[in-house]
Design a protein around this motif. Structure first.
Motif, PDB file in Angstrom:
ATOM      1  N   ARG A  43      -3.133   9.716  -3.404  1.00 49.89           N
ATOM      2  CA  ARG A  43      -3.776  10.867  -4.054  1.00 49.89           C
ATOM      3  C   ARG A  43      -2.923  11.379  -5.214  1.00 49.89           C
ATOM      4  O   ARG A  43      -3.439  11.700  -6.289  1.00 49.89           O
ATOM      5  CB  ARG A  43      -4.015  11.997  -3.045  1.00 49.89           C
ATOM      6  N   THR A  44      -1.614  11.434  -5.004  1.00 48.45           N
ATOM      7  CA  THR A  44      -0.711  11.877  -6.074  1.00 48.45           C
ATOM      8  C   THR A  44      -0.794  10.929  -7.256  1.00 48.45           C
ATOM      9  O   THR A  44      -0.925  11.360  -8.407  1.00 48.45           O
ATOM     10  CB  THR A  44       0.746  11.957  -5.555  1.00 48.45           C
ATOM     11  N   ARG A  50       0.838  -1.196   0.000  1.00 48.78           N
ATOM     12  CA  ARG A  50       0.000   0.000   0.000  1.00 48.78           C
ATOM     13  C   ARG A  50       0.868   1.239   0.000  1.00 48.78           C
ATOM     14  O   ARG A  50       1.997   1.228   0.473  1.00 48.78           O
ATOM     15  CB  ARG A  50      -0.880   0.038   1.235  1.00 48.78           C
ATOM     16  N   LEU A  51       0.299   2.302  -0.509  1.00 44.51           N
ATOM     17  CA  LEU A  51       0.928   3.616  -0.446  1.00 44.51           C
ATOM     18  C   LEU A  51       0.254   4.415   0.661  1.00 44.51           C
ATOM     19  O   LEU A  51      -0.866   4.121   1.057  1.00 44.51           O
ATOM     20  CB  LEU A  51       0.752   4.352  -1.777  1.00 44.51           C
ATOM     21  N   ASP A  96       6.049   7.813  -0.516  1.00 42.37           N
ATOM     22  CA  ASP A  96       5.964   9.263  -0.703  1.00 42.37           C
ATOM     23  C   ASP A  96       7.128   9.781  -1.545  1.00 42.37           C
ATOM     24  O   ASP A  96       6.937  10.576  -2.459  1.00 42.37           O
ATOM     25  CB  ASP A  96       5.926   9.986   0.649  1.00 42.37           C
ATOM     26  N   SER A  97       8.331   9.315  -1.239  1.00 39.70           N
ATOM     27  CA  SER A  97       9.505   9.715  -2.032  1.00 39.70           C
ATOM     28  C   SER A  97       9.374   9.241  -3.468  1.00 39.70           C
ATOM     29  O   SER A  97       9.776   9.932  -4.403  1.00 39.70           O
ATOM     30  CB  SER A  97      10.792   9.142  -1.426  1.00 39.70           C
ATOM     31  N   LEU A  98       8.805   8.047  -3.645  1.00 37.35           N
ATOM     32  CA  LEU A  98       8.613   7.521  -4.995  1.00 37.35           C
ATOM     33  C   LEU A  98       7.688   8.417  -5.805  1.00 37.35           C
ATOM     34  O   LEU A  98       7.985   8.776  -6.934  1.00 37.35           O
ATOM     35  CB  LEU A  98       8.058   6.099  -4.940  1.00 37.35           C
ATOM     36  N   MET A  99       6.561   8.799  -5.222  1.00 37.10           N
ATOM     37  CA  MET A  99       5.618   9.657  -5.947  1.00 37.10           C
ATOM     38  C   MET A  99       6.213  11.043  -6.206  1.00 37.10           C
ATOM     39  O   MET A  99       5.926  11.664  -7.229  1.00 37.10           O
ATOM     40  CB  MET A  99       4.294   9.768  -5.194  1.00 37.10           C
TER      41      MET A  99
END
Length: 119
Positions: free
Chosen positions: A13-14, A6-7, A59-62
């Motif tokens: 949202r991103t 999961r993100l 988060d860093s990935l997005m």
């Protein structure tokens, strides 16, 4: 069996916003046997270049995915050749990609060679 990947809400949202804008983004968690990471395979809309990014968390990935999509589309093809998972680190052969396979990024020359597996 590992828990579902999961993100965070922010990253989700991103991702939803990027996909709604027409960008193709596949993502998952992987391991190269030493470290675990999140990866994304990105094809910005109006381009044919496939970009790959990896990061220690969703988060860093997005953030990286957003940065890649925001770059000048003319740079996508050239930058695509420098993607960290595009070539096998042992033999420099271009890797194959199978999001649902037991090995996400695999060395085309030797399947046992590169083992970036789903987490």
């Amino acid at each position: 069996m590992p828990p579902p990947v999961r993100l965070t809400d922010r990253a989700t949202r991103t991702l939803d916003g990027l996909r709604a804008s027409g960008h193709s983004v596949a993502w998952g968690r992987g391991s190269d046997g030493r470290t675990n990471f999140y990866w994304a395979r990105i094809t910005p809309n109006r381009t044919s270049a496939i970009r790959v990014a990896k990061a220690p968390d969703g988060d860093s990935l997005m953030d990286k995915v957003t940065m890649i999509i925001g770059e000048d589309p003319a740079t996508h093809l050239i930058a695509g050749f420098a993607d960290p998972l595009r070539f096998c680190p042992r033999c420099n052969t271009e890797t194959s990609f199978d999001e649902d396979g037991p090995v996400v990024f695999a060395c085309a020359a030797d399947q046992a060679h590169l083992t970036v597996r789903p987490y």
